[in-house]
Design a protein around this motif. Structure first.
Motif, PDB file in Angstrom:
ATOM      1  N   ARG A 136      -2.607   2.510   8.995  1.00  0.00           N
ATOM      2  CA  ARG A 136      -3.082   1.745   7.835  1.00  0.00           C
ATOM      3  C   ARG A 136      -1.912   1.206   7.023  1.00  0.00           C
ATOM      4  N   GLN A 137      -0.874   2.042   6.827  1.00  0.00           N
ATOM      5  CA  GLN A 137       0.292   1.590   6.072  1.00  0.00           C
ATOM      6  C   GLN A 137       1.036   0.479   6.810  1.00  0.00           C
TER       7      GLN A 137
ATOM      8  N   LEU B  65       0.851  -1.196   0.000  1.00  0.00           N
ATOM      9  CA  LEU B  65       0.000   0.000   0.000  1.00  0.00           C
ATOM     10  C   LEU B  65       0.881   1.239   0.000  1.00  0.00           C
TER      11      LEU B  65
ATOM     12  N   TRP C  84      -3.546   7.127   8.929  1.00  0.00           N
ATOM     13  CA  TRP C  84      -2.915   6.720   7.678  1.00  0.00           C
ATOM     14  C   TRP C  84      -1.610   5.963   7.959  1.00  0.00           C
TER      15      TRP C  84
ATOM     16  N   HIS D 120      -0.723   4.371  -1.651  1.00  0.00           N
ATOM     17  CA  HIS D 120      -1.727   5.445  -1.667  1.00  0.00           C
ATOM     18  C   HIS D 120      -3.101   4.818  -1.628  1.00  0.00           C
ATOM     19  N   GLU D 121      -4.049   5.579  -1.087  1.00  0.00           N
ATOM     20  CA  GLU D 121      -5.421   5.072  -0.957  1.00  0.00           C
ATOM     21  C   GLU D 121      -6.357   6.252  -0.752  1.00  0.00           C
TER      22      GLU D 121
END
Length: 218
Positions: free
Chosen positions: A84-85, A62, A81, A64-65
């Motif tokens: 999440r990464q 991952l 963020w 970008h999202e």
């Protein structure tokens, strides 16, 4: 060869699976929603049905999202963020290892590989930025090193490595591709990575290896 590709619906994962099939390997293609690296129960089910693979590749990542992308400066840091990464780039692959390394052969050569990135090298960081991606890939590289040490006690010929595929024309890298830099098609990247995997020796376990076979410093 009995191979498992985690993330087989992604650009590199699909290309790896296709290339292995061309080499007459038996390939288990695992991907969301049935197999989610952040859903440990789904990983346990997938491992139970995978037989005894001698090659497992975690081809997930991952960068970008949605509205989130690589941070350019500390003002861009966002705890959710970052988490999440770390979840996708480090914790998920670690959970895959938890369930798949124990089912791999206890004798003879076996390879467990994860897709990492050169930007995860601390010693190679000269530009800064990309905080979450760099840090989560550095964490992944440390996990690989630690897993490699433990797995040697289970099988002294096992190989646990992180692979840097280079810049590949996939959804992950497309918004950040730079002109003048080598950009590989997924099918070419897959062949290059399989060539690297074929050449690995047990003493390479724990290392970060680039697409051209060179070792990347941690």
């Amino acid at each position: 060869m009995n191979a498992v590709i985690i993330g087989a619906n992604g650009g590199i994962g699909k290309a790896l699976a296709d290339a292995l099939v061309e080499e007459d390997a038996s390939v288990h293609r695992l991907a969301r929603p049935e197999c989610d690296i952040l859903d440990e129960a789904s990983l346990a089910v997938a491992a139970a049905g995978a037989g005894t693979p001698d090659l497992v590749v975690v081809a997930t990542g991952l960068l970008h999202e949605g509205e989130h992308g690589p941070e350019k400066a500390i003002r861009d840091l966002d705890p959710d963020w970052l988490a999440r990464q770390y979840a996708v780039n480090a914790i998920g692959p670690a959970l895959v290892a938890k369930h798949f390394l124990p089912i791999m052969p206890r004798a003879g050569r076996s390879v467990f590989a994860v897709l990492s990135a050169r930007v995860g090298s601390i010693s190679d960081n000269r530009l800064g930025g990309w905080y979450g991606y760099r840090a989560s890939k550095a964490a992944l590289n440390q996990l690989v090193r630690t897993l490699s040490i433990e797995d040697k006690r289970r099988n002294d010929r096992s190989i646990v490595v992180a692979l840097h595929p280079g810049t590949v024309d996939t959804k992950l890298s497309r918004p950040f591709q730079q002109s003048g830099r080598d950009i590989f098609r997924p099918d070419r990247a897959a062949v290059q990575l399989l060539d690297v995997l074929d050449g690995l020796k047990p003493q390479d376990s724990g290392k970060i290896i680039a697409w051209d076979g060179t070792e990347i410093a941690p």
